[in-house]
Scaffold this active site. Structure first.
Site, mmCIF file in Angstrom:
data_model
loop_
_atom_site.group_PDB
_atom_site.id
_atom_site.type_symbol
_atom_site.label_atom_id
_atom_site.label_comp_id
_atom_site.label_asym_id
_atom_site.label_seq_id
_atom_site.Cartn_x
_atom_site.Cartn_y
_atom_site.Cartn_z
ATOM 1 N N SER A 46 7.333 15.117 -2.127
ATOM 2 C CA SER A 46 7.278 14.047 -3.130
ATOM 3 C C SER A 46 7.927 14.399 -4.462
ATOM 4 O O SER A 46 7.988 13.545 -5.350
ATOM 5 C CB SER A 46 5.820 13.621 -3.362
ATOM 6 O OG SER A 46 5.388 12.781 -2.317
ATOM 7 N N LYS A 66 10.531 12.008 -5.743
ATOM 8 C CA LYS A 66 10.282 10.828 -6.576
ATOM 9 C C LYS A 66 10.769 11.012 -8.004
ATOM 10 O O LYS A 66 10.979 10.017 -8.718
ATOM 11 C CB LYS A 66 8.799 10.481 -6.538
ATOM 12 C CG LYS A 66 8.318 10.030 -5.158
ATOM 13 C CD LYS A 66 6.866 9.640 -5.152
ATOM 14 C CE LYS A 66 6.431 9.122 -3.786
ATOM 15 N NZ LYS A 66 6.245 10.175 -2.797
ATOM 16 N N SER A 119 1.743 8.769 -6.177
ATOM 17 C CA SER A 119 2.812 9.315 -5.333
ATOM 18 C C SER A 119 3.138 8.312 -4.229
ATOM 19 O O SER A 119 3.315 8.657 -3.068
ATOM 20 C CB SER A 119 2.417 10.666 -4.729
ATOM 21 O OG SER A 119 3.561 11.355 -4.257
#
Length: 380
Positions: free
Chosen positions: A73, A76, A133
């Site tokens: 993640s 991101k 997330s």
């Protein structure tokens, strides 16, 4: 004339064979389903790390910083960077809305809780990407900014090249497992440094602890928030192949440090090593230690006890500690559902036990009756 006999295995046997095959595959020494190896004699108990002093524009410490690891993640950060570029260029406003597609709503993994065909602002998506997330939020943002997910991925890789991220390649906008997606701690430092330089106000998204989106309560998994003085971002990440990753920053006085940890074996070690690395870095900045390496030698892991569930408890107290608001209702509904399931399971177990005892009593009575009849017949 010959006959063909069809060989059939019982369903239970087939399931057992499938389970054994899965176990064998997962336990195979070459299977890429575990965190990367930690280099021998490392100062930190993680695969890869790097620490940077933003004020002096200097790398203070690095450990295996060029090891390629799936970003999870941390991806991101790049997706949010491109969204902020779009807003900064005037092509979009933060209060613009977008309709959530079926593709975005069905994106799995961690989610902020988007539903198909609902209208959401870019600000809500950015918050969901940073706090929850949200893979659903990342997909929705990719579709809005790029026009399509493949077009957005091309933008991600072009941005990576422009920033000088020489050992990174993106395959999706959220970081879910994907073949050929990789980065390094050094490249993630390059990304985060450019992101903070261009959009320092973006830290407000990353420093948000809890999000209540239409009754769905999620919380920030960054263990430094609310625990390490001055910590205000950025992003966690985890998949099996990468281990536990973290890009983090903290400000003490007029000094700001930025760091990356990748490939920690669990979330607790990731937290402890993040605390140690920042402490060591600030000691160097304050001329209390000659190097980060020397400072780490004086900072035993046993000294640190970060609470990785702090933000989860904060979410509970904020939204379930009172009886008002959608968040409270959602948390209470979830608790009620769990209690209901447990109660149902208990009732089912008790009923099964009663049925077994009842059957046993009937069998016992039948056996006793048959024995009595045999004795009577023999006597006559």
């Amino acid at each position: 004339m010959t006959s063909t006999r069809r060989f059939c295995l019982p369903l239970r046997t087939l399931f057992a064979i499938a389970a054994l095959l899965c176990a064998a595959l997962l336990s195979h020494p070459g299977a890429a389903v575990s965190a990367p190896a930690i280099p021998p004699q490392s100062s930190l108990g993680v695969c890869s790390a790097i620490l940077y002093d933003l004020d002096r524009d200097a790398i203070l410490f690095e450990q295996n910083a060029d090891q390629r690891i799936p970003p999870a993640s941390l991806t991101k950060i790049m997706s949010m960077f491109l969204a902020m570029d779009q807003i900064n260029s005037g092509l979009a406003r933060i209060d613009n809305t977008t309709m959530i597609s079926r593709n975005a709503a069905r994106t799995g993994g961690s989610r902020m809780g988007l539903n198909e065909n609902e209208q959401v602002t870019l600000e809500q998506l950015l918050t969901g990407m940073a706090v929850s997330s949200g893979n659903d939020a990342s997909t929705a943002m990719a579709e809005y900014v790029g026009g399509s997910v493949p077009a957005f991925i091309n933008m991600m890789n072009a941005k990576a090249r422009d920033l000088g991220m020489r050992d990174s390649y993106f395959v999706n906008p959220h970081g879910l497992p994907a073949k050929g997606q990789y980065t390094t701690a050094r490249d993630m430092l390059t990304l985060a440094r450019a992101y903070l330089h261009a959009y320092p106000d973006a830290l407000r998204f990353h420093n948000t602890h809890v999000l209540n989106y239409r009754g769905r309560v999620t919380w920030n998994k960054n263990p430094l928030l609310g625990q390490y003085p001055g910590a205000d971002g950025l992003k966690t990440g985890w998949i099996n192949a990468s281990g536990y990753n973290l890009v983090f920053t903290a400000l003490k006085g007029d000094k700001r440090l930025l760091a990356v940890i990748m490939g920690a074996p669990d979330s607790q070690i990731r937290s402890i090593e993040a605390f140690r690395l920042l402490d060591a870095g600030f000691e160097v900045c304050n001329n209390e230690a000659p190097t980060v390496l020397a400072a780490l030698d004086t900072l035993p892991r046993e000294k640190y006890h970060p609470d990785i569930r702090k933000n989860a408890r904060e979410a509970y107290h904020q939204f379930a500690g009172n009886d008002r608001g959608e968040g409270a209702q959602t948390v209470h509904r979830a608790k009620a559902t769990n209690h209901s399931k447990q109660a149902k399971a208990t009732r089912t177990a008790k009923n099964k036990k009663k049925n077994v005892e009842k059957v046993a009593r009937h069998r016992s009575n039948d056996n006793d009756g048959q024995a009595a009849r045999r004795v009577a017949n023999n006597a006559s």
